[in-house]
Design a protein around this motif. Structure first.
Motif, mmCIF file in Angstrom:
data_model
loop_
_atom_site.group_PDB
_atom_site.id
_atom_site.type_symbol
_atom_site.label_atom_id
_atom_site.label_comp_id
_atom_site.label_asym_id
_atom_site.label_seq_id
_atom_site.Cartn_x
_atom_site.Cartn_y
_atom_site.Cartn_z
ATOM 1 N N PHE A 8 54.477 57.513 66.747
ATOM 2 C CA PHE A 8 55.215 58.774 66.944
ATOM 3 C C PHE A 8 54.557 59.614 68.043
ATOM 4 C CE2 PHE A 8 57.975 57.988 63.584
ATOM 5 C CZ PHE A 8 58.795 59.068 63.314
ATOM 6 N N VAL A 62 53.208 58.864 58.817
ATOM 7 C CA VAL A 62 53.349 59.980 59.772
ATOM 8 C C VAL A 62 53.008 61.364 59.205
ATOM 9 C CG1 VAL A 62 54.825 61.099 61.513
ATOM 10 C CG2 VAL A 62 55.131 58.660 61.033
ATOM 11 N N ARG A 82 61.606 64.000 62.138
ATOM 12 C CA ARG A 82 61.391 62.605 61.736
ATOM 13 C C ARG A 82 62.479 62.155 60.769
ATOM 14 N NH1 ARG A 82 58.582 60.090 57.114
ATOM 15 N NH2 ARG A 82 58.237 57.896 57.662
ATOM 16 N N ILE A 97 62.775 61.771 66.366
ATOM 17 C CA ILE A 97 62.289 60.390 66.449
ATOM 18 C C ILE A 97 62.740 59.652 65.201
ATOM 19 C CG2 ILE A 97 60.295 58.868 66.682
ATOM 20 C CD1 ILE A 97 58.724 61.196 67.816
ATOM 21 N N GLN A 138 62.207 56.006 63.349
ATOM 22 C CA GLN A 138 61.391 54.796 63.400
ATOM 23 C C GLN A 138 62.238 53.610 62.955
ATOM 24 O OE1 GLN A 138 58.651 56.842 60.635
ATOM 25 N NE2 GLN A 138 58.585 54.912 59.491
#
Length: 253
Positions: free
Chosen positions: A84, A164, A98, A8, A10
């Motif tokens: 997330f 996160v 991440r 993921i 961001q």
């Protein structure tokens, strides 16, 4: 059974220091596109999700990501931990990776190495930032989905929701905690003074030089050596690393 590892990244346009930074272009391609094209080369990743916000101005990020063939999701701007979690909760992922989209020159082979290192050691969390010896802009965090879910359910501090992974790191055996096991992926030398992330206009200036001189396919080591050999650290070395996170920590109090 094959391990499912979802990366993921961001992304949002609402940066206070350099608004719209991930959509700024070099040679006709946005930083976001350069970032995603580099990540596409990761061999250890099953899927890449661009997690942006629900804000109207981030529709462009969402639409572009889909146009380029990536999965995209939208969620809270400030509660990035929730963003997330919502992005992957139905994906049956074993592992989450991440990264952040303000790191256009992130190295896919480094991402793969950190993933393998953490998975082979079977830790709940691992990264190359527990000891910050890699250049800023080559940050990779890898953690079990179960760790993400535990953090999502239990994290309360602003800094732990906005960034996160602090809840996982703070409660790991690496920091004297008992909830999670953690490991640092080591770097042979200290390159922590090198910045390849984009927070301010001077950062963008440096990335522009690197892309114009070396292109977008070099390794992190080649970019790092070029910065050192050409004394380019002076362009942006006055900027404090992780300034946004440090600001969040102050707001916890």
């Amino acid at each position: 059974m094959e391990i499912k590892t979802i990366l993921i990244t961001q992304a949002r346009t609402g940066s206070t220091r350099l608004p719209g930074k991930v959509l700024k272009e070099i040679g006709g391609r946005s930083l976001l596109q350069i970032h995603l094209d580099r990540l596409k080369k990761c061999s250890k990743v099953s899927e890449i999700i661009v997690a942006t916000t629900n804000k109207e101005e981030d529709s462009e990020i969402y639409n572009k990501a889909i146009e380029w063939g990536f999965v995209a999701s939208r969620g809270s701007e400030s509660d990035v931990l929730d963003r997330f979690y919502q992005a992957v909760k139905d994906k049956k992922a074993d592992w989450i990776v991440r990264v952040t989209s303000d790191c256009p020159l992130i190295d896919s082979s480094l991402v793969d190495k950190v993933i393998s290192y953490v998975q082979d050691n079977d830790k709940d969390y691992g990264s190359n930032v527990l000891i910050e010896n890699f250049p800023d802009g080559q940050d990779v965090e890898v953690f079990k989905f179960s760790a993400l879910e535990t953090a999502w359910k239990n994290a309360e501090l602003l800094s732990e929701r906005e960034h996160v992974t602090p809840y996982i790191r703070n409660n790991s055996d690496y920091r004297g905690g008992a909830l999670f096991t953690a490991i640092n992926y080591p770097c042979e030398s200290d390159f922590s003074k090198i910045r390849m992330t984009v927070d301010e206009s001077s950062d963008f200036e440096l990335i522009e030089i690197l892309v114009n001189k070396l292109g977008v396919k070099k390794s992190w080591v080649e970019y790092t050596n070029y910065i050192i050999e050409n004394n380019l650290t002076k362009i942006n070395n006055q900027i404090i690393r992780n300034e946004g996170f440090l600001k969040s920590l102050k707001n916890d109090k």
